[in-house]
Design a protein around this motif. Sequence first.
Motif: not given
Length: 625
Positions: A528-540
């Motif tokens: 979450l810190k690496m790509e806070p603006e990526n929706a896929d990151t949150y879903l993962l």
Amino acid sequence: MNKFYYHLSHIFINLPKLKITHCYYPFQNNLRIRSSSTATLTSEMKRCNYFISKLCREGKVNEARKVFDEMSKRDSCLWTTMISGYIKCGLINEARKLFDRPDAQKSVIVWTAMVSGYIKMNRIEEAERLFNEMPVRNVVSWNTMIDGYARNGRTQEALDLFGRMPERNVVSWNTVMTALAHCGRIDDAERLFNEMRERDVVSWTTMVAGLSKNGRVDAAREVFDKMPIRNVVSWNAMIAGYAQNGRFDEALKLFERMPERDMPSWNTMVTGFIQNGDLNRAEQLFHAMPQKNVITWTAMMTGYVQHGLSEEALKLFNKMQANDGLKPTTGTFVTVLGACSDLAGLPEGQQIHQMISKTVFQESTYVVSALINMYSKCGDFHVAKKMFDDGLSGHMDLIAWNGMIAAYAHHGYGNEAINLFNKMQELGFQANDVTYVGLLTACSHAGLFDEGFKYFDELLKNRYIQVREDHYTCLIDLCGRAGRLDEALNIIEGLGKEVSLSLWGALLAGCSVHGNADIGKLVADKVLKMEPENADTYLLASNMYASVGMREEAANVRMKMKKKGLKKQPGCSWIDVGNTVQVFVVNDKSHSQFEMLKYLLLDLHTKMKKNRDMSDDDLLVDVEI
């Protein structure tokens, strides 16, 4: 009589009276010219020389040889023209037979032409032997051999030969400087440049290109600014230098200042922006171009594919053929087949395959490998395998072997991938970094954990292959599937450098599968810190928390995602039914047979649960109705 034939025969019959016994021309059967005068023998030879040269240019080398053989007198020009004709037609062995005849008149031009012919055929040792046997050499002979060494990567030999030259011209200096710059010896190239008494525009441009290629773009700009005369190639070299070094704003400023632009000028900018990930500016330049060639169209298609716009790439391919009528190249076919692979567009891929089968590109291993990949990813694995098996009797190279190993990996045939890898090595093919990505992926997808770890250890011990991030991603995926999560975490932390999202993502997926909350929470925070603006990151991260029963944390992640206004592109799948494509999107209820499909999916869902003996909470993925 045909008017063309009549015109030629009228010319030759009305030549001045000659003493030569005869001269044969293929347009008239056994046409003979007799004369009692010797004054115009040279003039007649010049005519025959022109005629032989013309036939060779048209590819009619056998007819040219008939004219040559019928001549009773031949000077060195005729010998040079006939031997050079063979060489230009790629018939170096025929040229050598004529060259070795006892009556051959071998001028320095003929010797040099033979050396050049061997170089063009990549037969550098024979060129070298012939050069050493030359009784007389001129500066062109020396330059030809130096260029031959340079083309074959033998830079030091080119430099040594340059040092032995009795006389040099500007071409000699330029050839050696280019060779040195190309192999990274830019300081040596710069030293020669400074020693030159006379420089032409090629000399200056060579230094600009060489310095840029070796990362010294500011030094290249200093040389460019000092140039007394520039041509369009000079400007292109400097623009390409900026583009190659990621300085696209400066490249664009220089491009806008150009007094004239050619096709490479535009192509350099379009390609540069695509490589830099700036598809919008690449599109703007593409549409502004007054003319486009196949390189331009292919570059733009590649940009679309790289940005996940494969459908746009296919549209552009059709537009290229409809608008400009340009013929695709190897690169074009490889790119557009890649687009078909991304879209699972088997019908489109089959149409392009039919197009390829009517061209010389059907023999290209790059194109064959792209076809194997396309059929594999579009689900027609048997055609992919047949293409590979058929190609084995021909001239498959490492690219094709890698493509087939990747195809086995894609379909979960781990043992088959390993067997193919072993067979490849038995036949003398050396694996490269791409080979090991496919092999490790195959082991991971097929659950062959011990084999995967063995091949990764083998890769680490291989001095000739650079281990890259893709290999480590495969290893982490392998560890994750095997439940060796602590080991995977230690590997990532031991890399000692900034770790990419793909590595952490692979580990997070493993935590989800095996329900490891401790490592999973640690990895989720990093992701979450690496790509806070990526929706896929949150879903993962959300899915991982849900999989280990941490429902509150999963909800919090989803809430953060919602507050940021991030939305996940809905999943989509499609099938061909008859001539109609049926599209299915997550939570879409617009399909005409939705009710029937809903009950069918519920029935399948029930059977899956029963067979796997799982509860709703155990299922990692819910069926969307």
